[in-house]
Design a protein around this motif. Structure first.
Motif, short mmCIF file in Angstrom:
data_model
loop_
_atom_site.label_atom_id
_atom_site.label_comp_id
_atom_site.label_asym_id
_atom_site.label_seq_id
_atom_site.Cartn_x
_atom_site.Cartn_y
_atom_site.Cartn_z
N GLY A 180 46.64 49.82 19.39
CA GLY A 180 47.65 49.57 20.42
C GLY A 180 48.89 48.87 19.79
O GLY A 180 49.78 48.43 20.68
N SER A 181 48.78 48.46 18.60
CA SER A 181 50.06 47.78 17.85
C SER A 181 51.07 48.58 17.41
O SER A 181 50.54 49.79 16.98
CB SER A 181 49.35 46.71 16.77
N THR A 182 52.09 47.96 17.11
CA THR A 182 53.09 48.76 16.22
C THR A 182 52.72 48.77 14.80
O THR A 182 53.14 49.76 14.12
CB THR A 182 54.36 47.99 16.25
N SER A 183 51.73 47.86 14.48
CA SER A 183 51.31 47.80 13.09
C SER A 183 50.67 49.22 12.59
O SER A 183 50.81 49.63 11.44
CB SER A 183 50.41 46.58 12.84
N SER A 191 46.02 44.08 22.68
CA SER A 191 47.56 45.02 22.20
C SER A 191 47.34 46.42 23.19
O SER A 191 48.53 46.76 23.50
CB SER A 191 47.34 45.01 20.81
N LYS A 251 47.20 36.75 24.80
CA LYS A 251 46.27 36.97 23.94
C LYS A 251 45.15 35.81 23.61
O LYS A 251 45.96 34.48 24.14
CB LYS A 251 46.82 37.09 22.42
N ARG A 311 58.22 51.88 24.32
CA ARG A 311 57.25 51.23 25.17
C ARG A 311 58.06 50.88 26.45
O ARG A 311 57.37 50.29 27.12
CB ARG A 311 56.77 49.75 24.48
N ALA A 344 52.61 38.17 24.83
CA ALA A 344 51.65 38.72 24.15
C ALA A 344 51.98 39.24 22.66
O ALA A 344 51.43 40.48 22.51
CB ALA A 344 50.45 39.61 25.08
N THR A 345 52.55 38.65 21.79
CA THR A 345 53.05 38.93 20.52
C THR A 345 53.53 40.27 20.51
O THR A 345 53.36 41.36 19.73
CB THR A 345 51.77 38.74 19.62
N MET A 346 54.08 40.89 21.60
CA MET A 346 54.68 42.50 21.95
C MET A 346 56.15 42.70 21.45
O MET A 346 56.81 41.82 21.77
CB MET A 346 54.44 42.70 23.22
N THR A 347 56.10 43.45 20.53
CA THR A 347 57.35 43.88 20.08
C THR A 347 58.09 44.76 21.10
O THR A 347 57.44 45.78 21.67
CB THR A 347 57.28 44.74 18.78
N GLU A 401 59.83 42.89 13.75
CA GLU A 401 59.05 42.75 14.96
C GLU A 401 59.65 41.71 15.91
O GLU A 401 58.80 40.73 16.01
CB GLU A 401 57.80 42.59 14.72
N ASP A 447 51.91 41.58 12.15
CA ASP A 447 53.16 40.59 12.01
C ASP A 447 52.68 39.39 11.12
O ASP A 447 51.67 38.87 11.28
CB ASP A 447 53.40 40.07 13.25
N TYR A 451 42.47 41.55 16.11
CA TYR A 451 43.02 41.14 14.67
C TYR A 451 41.63 40.24 14.00
O TYR A 451 41.32 40.59 12.73
CB TYR A 451 44.09 40.37 14.51
N ILE A 473 50.74 36.19 12.69
CA ILE A 473 49.55 36.56 13.06
C ILE A 473 48.46 36.56 11.70
O ILE A 473 47.27 35.91 11.53
CB ILE A 473 49.28 37.87 13.78
N ARG A 486 47.81 45.48 27.47
CA ARG A 486 48.82 44.56 27.91
C ARG A 486 49.77 45.54 28.69
O ARG A 486 50.13 45.00 29.63
CB ARG A 486 49.64 43.71 27.05
N1 GLU Z 1 54.08 42.76 17.22
C1 GLU Z 1 53.07 43.92 17.26
C2 GLU Z 1 53.08 44.63 18.50
O1 GLU Z 1 53.48 44.43 19.52
C3 GLU Z 1 51.90 43.62 16.62
C4 GLU Z 1 51.09 42.35 17.28
C5 GLU Z 1 50.20 42.79 18.21
O2 GLU Z 1 49.45 43.79 17.91
O3 GLU Z 1 50.33 42.18 19.34
O4 GLU Z 1 52.26 45.48 18.60
#
Ligand code: GLU
Length: 272
Positions: free
Chosen positions: A149-152, A83, A41, A108, A100-103, A216, A189, A171, A192, A86
């Motif tokens: 595209g986030s889990t959020s 998000s 990111k 996925r 990249a902060t990816m759960t 996450e 998260d 964000y 973030i 990626r």
């Molecule tokens: N960790 C979460 C996700 O993978 C939210 C952070 C993000 O958007 O990267 O979607």
């Protein structure tokens, strides 16, 4: 006769050459190329963001990339991802991996693979301190901003079916919408959210409210069916944890003295 023999030899060596190309896996490719291309990111403090002084992308995920590249013996190269981009970028091969902060989630996992967990967080909401939203329950009938595209996006809808989710490119745009009163909260998260809050001129105007609404665990996104590469990445993560380097890097960004304190209360899956 001689001509035919030469012709056959040419064909045979061509086929052998093709087989060699086909069997060169991603790890070999990276070593030959001399660089590891990491998708990170570039607007998510403190994971991957542009340092105003140096104009370079820095952050926790960038340090993870540097460590893995060093372990492979190559130079790190960074490419910004969002998000939403990626996973396609890993599956199309324009990056070797996404840190990249990816759960990591099974849903996925269709087109890419994941490393073991390298960071652990959970989802919360960021709201105005003096506003009337104090918890997810208060978001009924209200708009909530997050990233495409986030889990959020999905988690907040599960936790509060009566809210309207507005998805932004990233964000910072969602936070801007909160400041402009276009949404009642930003959700993702917790660290973030802490990064957004602390990037504001008046961090005290904002609060991270309520309980975690999801777990996450972050994984590194890897190309599908590249087991040598996946082993190398998991091994590097194991080494990093066992040597204490992980804790050093973690504390640099999330330790008690950092602006983004998050207690390290989980353990990496270590292989004996
Ligand atoms: N960790 C979460 C996700 O993978 C939210 C952070 C993000 O958007 O990267 O979607």
């Amino acid at each position: 006769m001689l001509k035919r023999l030469i012709c056959m030899m040419v064909v045979v060596s061509f086929v052998i050459g093709l087989a060699a190309v086909a069997s060169a896996d991603r790890l070999e490719e990276i070593k030959e190329r001399g660089t590891l291309i990491c998708g990170v990111k570039d607007a998510v403090v403190p994971f991957g963001f542009v340092d105003e002084k140096t104009n370079q992308i820095v952050g926790f995920d960038v340090d993870m990339c540097d460590y893995i590249a060093k372990d492979i013996g190559v130079k790190p190269e960074l490419k910004p991802v969002t998000s939403a981009t990626r996973i396609p970028m890993v599956s199309q091969g324009s990056i070797d991996l996404a840190i990249a902060t990816m759960t990591h989630k099974f849903e996925r996992d269709d087109v890419i693979d994941f490393s073991i967990t390298y960071f652990m967080d959970g989802q919360k909401i960021l709201v105005a301190k003096d506003g009337d939203v104090k918890s997810v329950a208060d978001l009924a009938g209200k708009k909530v901003g997050t990233a495409k595209g986030s889990t959020s996006e999905k988690n907040i809808k599960d936790a509060q079916p009566d809210c309207t989710v507005i998805s932004f490119e990233g964000y910072p745009q969602a936070f801007l919408a909160l400041k402009q009163g276009k949404v009642a909260a930003v959700t993702t998260d917790s660290t973030i959210l802490l990064g957004l809050k602390n990037s504001d001129e008046n961090p005290d105007n904002w609060v991270i409210a309520g309980d975690f609404i999801s777990a996450e665990p972050y994984g590194i996104g890897l190309p599908e069916n590249e087991s040598n590469f996946r082993d190398e990445v998991n091994l590097a993560l194991n080494k990093m944890w066992k040597s204490g380097d992980y804790e050093k890097i973690y504390n640099k960004w999330f330790g008690k003295d950092s602006k983004y304190y998050l207690p390290l209360d989980w353990k990496m899956e270590l292989w004996p």
